[in-house]
Design a protein around this motif. Structure first.
Motif, PDB file in Angstrom:
ATOM      1  N   ARG A  53      37.401  49.678  97.166  1.00 41.55           N
ATOM      2  CA  ARG A  53      38.002  49.300  95.969  1.00 41.55           C
ATOM      3  C   ARG A  53      37.314  48.093  96.061  1.00 41.55           C
ATOM      4  N   LYS A  54      36.192  48.274  96.577  1.00 43.43           N
ATOM      5  CA  LYS A  54      34.523  46.685  96.736  1.00 43.43           C
ATOM      6  C   LYS A  54      33.941  47.279  95.770  1.00 43.43           C
ATOM      7  N   ILE A  55      33.471  49.193  95.531  1.00 47.25           N
ATOM      8  CA  ILE A  55      31.898  49.209  95.077  1.00 47.25           C
ATOM      9  C   ILE A  55      32.785  50.182  93.924  1.00 47.25           C
ATOM     10  N   GLY A  56      31.461  49.867  93.169  1.00 41.77           N
ATOM     11  CA  GLY A  56      32.036  50.835  91.601  1.00 41.77           C
ATOM     12  C   GLY A  56      32.222  52.446  91.827  1.00 41.77           C
ATOM     13  N   MET A  57      32.824  52.877  91.045  1.00 41.41           N
ATOM     14  CA  MET A  57      32.025  54.609  91.382  1.00 41.41           C
ATOM     15  C   MET A  57      31.143  55.567  91.467  1.00 41.41           C
ATOM     16  N   ASN A  58      30.256  54.991  90.469  1.00 41.47           N
ATOM     17  CA  ASN A  58      28.835  54.997  90.848  1.00 41.47           C
ATOM     18  C   ASN A  58      28.445  55.270  92.162  1.00 41.47           C
ATOM     19  N   GLU A  59      28.594  54.124  92.633  1.00 39.98           N
ATOM     20  CA  GLU A  59      28.098  53.461  94.268  1.00 39.98           C
ATOM     21  C   GLU A  59      29.003  54.306  94.896  1.00 39.98           C
ATOM     22  N   LEU A  60      30.418  55.031  94.140  1.00 29.98           N
ATOM     23  CA  LEU A  60      31.452  56.052  95.264  1.00 29.98           C
ATOM     24  C   LEU A  60      31.039  56.934  95.404  1.00 29.98           C
ATOM     25  N   THR A  61      30.209  57.250  94.283  1.00 31.39           N
ATOM     26  CA  THR A  61      30.089  58.671  94.489  1.00 31.39           C
ATOM     27  C   THR A  61      28.472  58.961  94.877  1.00 31.39           C
TER      28      THR A  61
END
Length: 332
Positions: free
Chosen positions: A182-190
């Motif tokens: 919930r805290k990080i962006g989708m690119n970071e999560l990927t």
């Protein structure tokens, strides 16, 4: 059948372009409708409908051509092979294949779209798709050859698929993944998930293990040798020390399991999952059966008593640690 020319331009309109890519992937034009395929294969219509649904073709219209000549040739061989099999085995196989291929295709389509939009990639969508398919087949063939060699050598118990055999089952997951996502962006999560899955896979396979499946923030794996599974459990935690991956927790259990269509079932699976959920960040838990089969003074199995978890009111658990005299030098 002659393979379509993969070098043909696919720079026309969107519909023409995708039609060309589809024909390249399918190995030819769609010729047979579902009903025509049923007649050609001489199979029961109701059974065919179940097979189509299991493969993931239920959404295809009945009056539209969806199968190529090669499709029917291959399916005819498979259906002939399964005619003498126990009832339901053909559907189970179709479901396992359909679900696996659907998930893989979704990821591949996303990746191909990224490459297609990249101005630095000077390869057509059809060429990229065909190359991906060939690499996929190459990898599958090698894995199948390796699995057959394993069966022949008796590595997987006495019979293999459908038979019970003993091995170590493990889960590894990222602590606090839900709140982190919930805290990080989708690119970071990927990037995080790809790093976690890739590095975890390297460690597991380096020790003779096998990835059963990935579950977003977790991986499920098996290892024939409990000692090697112990090494996996401890080495996985090094990912949090050097690869900017959040703390992990690992659960391991040992016992008799059932291998079916690439998945693993049995009490050790349930126990390993419960232990993972109970482990503290940065630690690995195992059950007493697992600890009892590992005879190596480099490792210490510290008892923490019994856990009360779903399905098990008194689950005996132990923390897996290096013996004090054999702990690796963390400064290296």
């Amino acid at each position: 059948m002659t393979e379509p020319d993969s070098t043909t331009s696919d720079n026309g309109g969107p519909d023409d372009r995708l039609a060309h890519v589809e024909e390249v992937l399918l190995g030819g034009p769609r010729v047979f409708t579902r009903d025509q395929a049923v007649d050609e294969l001489d199979i029961d219509a109701a059974f065919a409908d179940e097979i189509w649904r299991a493969f993931g073709f239920a959404h295809d219209a009945r009056d539209e051509a969806i199968f190529t000549e090669d499709d029917l040739s291959a399916m005819g061989l498979v259906i002939a092979a399964y005619r003498a099999s126990p009832e339901g085995s053909a559907l189970a196989a179709a479901r396992a294949i359909g679900q696996t291929m659907s998930r893989l295709a979704d990821w591949q389509a996303f990746r191909l779209d990224e490459l297609d939009r990249d101005p630095d990639v000077d390869v057509s969508l059809a060429q990229m798709a065909l190359a991906m398919g060939r690499v996929q087949t190459l990898i599958w063939r090698r894995h199948l050859a390796s699995a057959l060699r394993g069966l022949d050598a008796g590595r997987i118990a006495d019979a293999g698929e459908g038979e019970g055999h003993e091995l170590a089952v493990g889960f590894c997951d990222i602590v606090g993944y839900t709140s982190l996502s919930r805290k990080i962006g989708m690119n970071e999560l990927t990037t995080l998930l790809e790093s976690f899955e890739g590095r975890a896979s390297d460690i597991i396979t380096d020790h003779g293990g096998h990835i059963v499946k990935t579950l977003g923030d977790a991986v499920m794996f098996t290892v024939d040798d409990a000692l090697e599974a112990t090494k996996v459990a401890l080495e996985l935690h090094t990912l949090s020390e050097r690869d900017e991956i959040p703390p992990l927790r690992v659960g391991l259990a040992y016992g008799r399991v059932l291998t079916r269509f690439g998945d693993v079932f049995g009490e050790p699976v349930n126990i390993a999952a419960r232990l993972t959920g109970s482990a503290r960040p940065g630690t690995s838990l195992c059950d007493s059966e697992f600890a009892d089969v590992v005879d190596d003074d480099r490792f210490f199995f510290k008892s923490i008593g019994s856990l009360s978890v779903r399905g098990y009111r008194h689950l005996k658990a132990r923390v897996i640690e290096y013996d004090r005299d054999h702990a690796p030098d963390s400064s290296r």
